[in-house]
Write an enzyme that holds these catalytic residues in place. Structure first.
Site, PDB file in Angstrom:
ATOM      1  N   HIS A  45       0.929  -1.276   0.155  1.00 21.03           N
ATOM      2  CA  HIS A  45       0.182   0.062  -0.114  1.00 21.03           C
ATOM      3  C   HIS A  45       1.012   1.249  -0.105  1.00 21.03           C
ATOM      4  CE1 HIS A  45      -3.851  -2.227   0.682  1.00 21.03           C
ATOM      5  NE2 HIS A  45      -3.062  -3.083   1.415  1.00 21.03           N
TER       6      HIS A  45
ATOM      7  N   HIS B  29       0.149   3.856   8.369  1.00 19.41           N
ATOM      8  CA  HIS B  29      -0.667   4.962   9.151  1.00 19.41           C
ATOM      9  C   HIS B  29       0.116   5.720   9.745  1.00 19.41           C
ATOM     10  CE1 HIS B  29      -4.271   2.410   7.759  1.00 19.41           C
ATOM     11  NE2 HIS B  29      -3.598   1.465   8.013  1.00 19.41           N
TER      12      HIS B  29
ATOM     13  N   ASP C  27       2.067  -6.666   2.520  1.00 21.66           N
ATOM     14  CA  ASP C  27       0.722  -6.306   2.999  1.00 21.66           C
ATOM     15  C   ASP C  27       1.337  -4.650   3.725  1.00 21.66           C
ATOM     16  OD1 ASP C  27      -1.623  -5.146   3.342  1.00 21.66           O
ATOM     17  OD2 ASP C  27      -2.449  -6.677   4.405  1.00 21.66           O
TER      18      ASP C  27
HETATM   19 ZN    ZN Z   1      -5.984  -7.299   2.310  1.00 19.80          ZN
END
Ligand code: ZN
Lengths: 308, 428
Positions: free
Chosen positions: B57, B306, B302
């Site tokens: 991400h 944040h 993953d």
């Molecule tokens: Zn996921």
């Protein structure tokens, strides 16, 4: 005792007995006196930090602190998981800056008191006044205190707790504390309202209330919200009452000296009928009175007992 | 500029020299001499093909306060990665050719790792209408992996159609397997601990039910399914059975699901809050075995940055996710290599060759370290160890679950097409 009271599991058997004995002393010292204040916590600041409305719990802590002559500040921080409002951290830093000696916290999130106690945001003692679906240790202490008054001792007694255990912080704290004190606890609920893993808790479980009641020394009815039926926890309020409610017929199954408890607020007609709630073996109103003594004891032991 | 790497142990083998020239590996062998090449001593270091992450991400566009393509790929390079697949749950969502091209271009401009955008399966991740998968494939980003990650494509018909549709261009649907109704408000693994902590449970069955359905759908329409972040023993067993039957299924596991268990939730510290949640030791053991025997094809990070305020709060209010890029190889060394479950060739297979093949970027990534191949490689000191300090990470965010822990191994250098992105453990 530990510096904080976050879980009923924080209390060893000796701690628990000390709190109960101290509660009894608090009752003796204040009952029947015209001036109900003790000078014990003069100059100490107790903050009631409530992220969730609960007039009865807040008032109980407030009375307890005032009877010990502490300065009491009520700090209600609104906000839910949806609309966060002021953050727990900022609130904590504010309280630290104000010099709080003890923070009594009620929060919608499980573990919020734990975060307050261990994140390094504040140095004061933290008392959990109910967090999410986790625990409500002072409620368990006042229940044990009430049981001890009526049953003489909790050790070896059969205590039945009935209702929405899954969502109940009262049930979690009670199971832990009563087990510590040697009681035989049985949880009774439809399977949907018992948490996964409950077989590892220090208690028995049953789906059949009638068979458990005949052997019970005390029965504690938990509040059940009607809305739970919308999430398929049970088919209807009527069916719930029929299978798990305490009505006159079930009340008659109890041994003659068994008592009935409820942490409040009650849903009369749902988990308990008015007739049972108002009977002379119901100790529900007395629980409220005892709540103040127990909270005095907790504040006293955390703030004055051995920490100086 | 050419580089001569002296004495590296390729996949843990005998020391050898590697000559990198003009984006390629020009030569591999003993005592290569090359005038004009910059020589770097790799005595005691391993050489592995550049790592490929199937699940990153990068947060750009939309959450540049958490991570950008530049900082995220810097973190990737420091972790030994030369290619990352950037998940689609940005703001706006990567559900059009325009957005995937933007992300791809940002990756090219930053130059720390090849950014392979993942396209959303459905418009706005809403699970209602298919996004223009073909347009994303045909764009400059050449998307091959599609995922609504963060959400599950829970509608069985939509999942079937997506699987069928991507057959036209050799795409793969990467499923975030989470039955939504079984996980409403879920906070951690469902079990005894969640019951005790009063945190809403995320049951294994919510993952396994979707994995079981999807492997059958993939077999039925004969299209490629990739299962993201497998977290339970049951999922491993279903995938193992599917592979035995020859179903076109691949799967990934995250480093944190290989290393950590749900017990950390007892701290109520949201740095351990992740989706799918940390599970039990029994699941961790099954995931390690599944990765070792090839049931699980790849380790994928993953990596989910944040900002501090989304983690410095109550557990229920906190965001799901953990950083992963800069610690992935160390965690795999600790959980798979140092335990004897996988050798370094196996690590290269699970962290480079197979993920590159799944993402269809195996023309230049995940290749053997041999003459003629693209010079994408990483040099690792497996004997080193380091204490993880979130303040030293290149990521903009600090939400590592390994804070204060000592992890083995250290990435010393990373080369992307013959050019160092990391040297001496620092960005080059
Ligand atoms: Zn996921």
């Amino acid at each position: 005792m530990k510096d904080h009271l976050l879980s009923a599991a924080d209390l060893s058997r000796d701690d628990a007995i000390l709190v109960l004995d101290t509660s009894a002393e608090m009752a003796q010292l204040t009952e029947g006196r015209s001036v109900k204040k003790l000078p014990t916590l003069r100059g100490r600041a107790v903050v009631n930090l409530f992220f969730e409305d609960s007039t009865r719990t807040r008032t109980s802590f407030e009375l307890a602190a005032k009877r010990l002559s502490a300065d009491v500040v009520n700090f209600s921080a609104k906000g839910s998981s949806v609309s966060k409002g002021e953050s727990l951290k900022d609130t904590a830093l504010t309280l630290e800056a104000m010099g709080a000696d003890c923070v009594v916290v009620r929060h919608w999130a499980s573990g919020a008191p734990h975060r307050l106690a261990y994140s390094g945001w504040i140095r004061s003692s933290v008392v959990n006044a109910g967090d999410g679906t986790h625990e409500h240790p002072t409620q368990a202490i006042l229940d044990a205190y009430t049981l001890r008054k009526h049953l003489g001792s909790v050790d070896g007694r059969r205590i039945t707790i009935v209702g929405d255990v899954l969502h109940s912080r009262v049930a979690r704290s009670n199971v832990l504390l009563l087990a510590t004190l040697g009681a035989e606890v049985t949880l009774v609920a439809p399977p949907t309202l018992l948490p996964v893993g409950v077989e590892h808790w220090p208690c028995q479980t049953s789906y059949d209330l009638d068979s458990v009641l005949v052997k019970a020394d005390a029965v504690m009815m938990l509040r059940v919200q009607r809305e739970r039926m919308n999430a398929a926890f049970f088919p209807s309020a009527r069916e719930y009452s029929r299978r798990y409610g305490l009505d006159a017929r079930r009340f008659a199954l109890l041994p003659d000296d068994a008592v009935v408890l409820h942490p409040g607020p009650m849903n009369r007609g749902m988990e308990i009928t008015a007739e049972v709630a108002d009977s002379d073996r119901s100790v529900i109103v007395e629980q409220v009175t005892n709540g103040v003594y127990v909270r005095m004891a907790v504040l006293y032991l955390l703030l004055a007992g051995g920490r100086e | 500029m050419s580089w001569l790497i002296r004495g590296a142990r390729v996949l843990g083998g005998e020391p050898t020299d590697l000559l990198l020239d003009d984006e390629r590996i020009a030569d591999v062998g003993r005592r290569i001499s090359s005038r004009g090449a910059t020589v770097t001593d790799a005595d005691g270091l391993l050489a592995l093909p550049g790592l490929v992450d199937l699940h990153t991400h990068l947060r750009e566009p939309g959450r540049e306060d958490a991570e950008t393509v530049e900082t995220g790929t810097q973190a990737a390079a420091l972790g030994g990665f030369t290619a990352v697949h950037a998940m689609a749950n940005t703001d706006p969502v990567a559900d059009t050719a325009g957005v995937v091209e933007q992300v791809w271009r940002l990756g090219r401009e930053a130059g720390y790792a090849d950014v392979r955008p993942v396209g959303a399966v459905t418009m706005d991740l809403a699970g209602e209408r298919l996004a223009e998968l073909g347009a994303m494939t045909d764009s400059a980003a050449t998307v091959r992996v599609f995922s609504d990650d963060g959400r599950c494509v829970s509608d069985a018909v939509l999942m079937r159609r997506a699987l069928e549709y991507v057959k036209a261009f050799d795409g793969v649907i990467a499923q975030h397997a989470q039955e939504p109704r079984l996980t409403e408000g879920a906070q951690m693994n469902e079990g005894e601990l969640a019951g005790r902590l009063g945190l809403r449970g995320w049951p294994s069955v919510a993952e396994e039910a979707i994995v079981a359905r999807d492997v059958l759908l993939a077999a039925h329409v004969q299209s490629r399914l990739h299962v993201c972040h497998v977290s339970t023993r049951g999922s491993v067993e279903i995938i193992r059975l599917a592979k035995e039957r020859g179903f076109p299924v691949t799967a990934e596991v995250t480093p944190h699901h290989l290393a950590l268990t749900e017990d950390l939730a007892a701290t109520y510290d949201p740095r351990y809050k992740v989706n799918p949640p940390l599970r039990r030791a029994d699941d961790v053991a099954a995931l390690r075995v599944g990765l070792a025997d090839g049931t699980i094809d790849a380790v994928a990070t993953d990596h989910a940055p944040h900002p501090v305020e989304d983690k410095d709060c109550e557990w229920d209010a906190a965001a799901f996710g953990m950083l992963g890029l800069e610690t992935a190889l160390s965690v795999v060394q600790e959980t798979m290599v140092d335990t004897g479950l996988l050798d370094w060739a196996g690590v290269a297979d699970r962290m480079s060759a197979r993920p590159a093949r799944i993402g269809r970027c195996d023309g230049s990534h995940g290749r053997p370290l041999a003459a003629g191949e693209s010079a994408n490689l990483v040099l690792v000191d497996p004997a080193a160890s380091r204490v993880i300090d979130s303040r030293e990470l290149a990521s903009l965010s600090r939400n590592t679950p390994y804070e204060g822990m000592t992890l083995p191994g250290r990435v010393v250098a990373t080369f992307l097409r013959g050019r160092p992105t990391v040297l001496d453990g620092k960005l080059a």
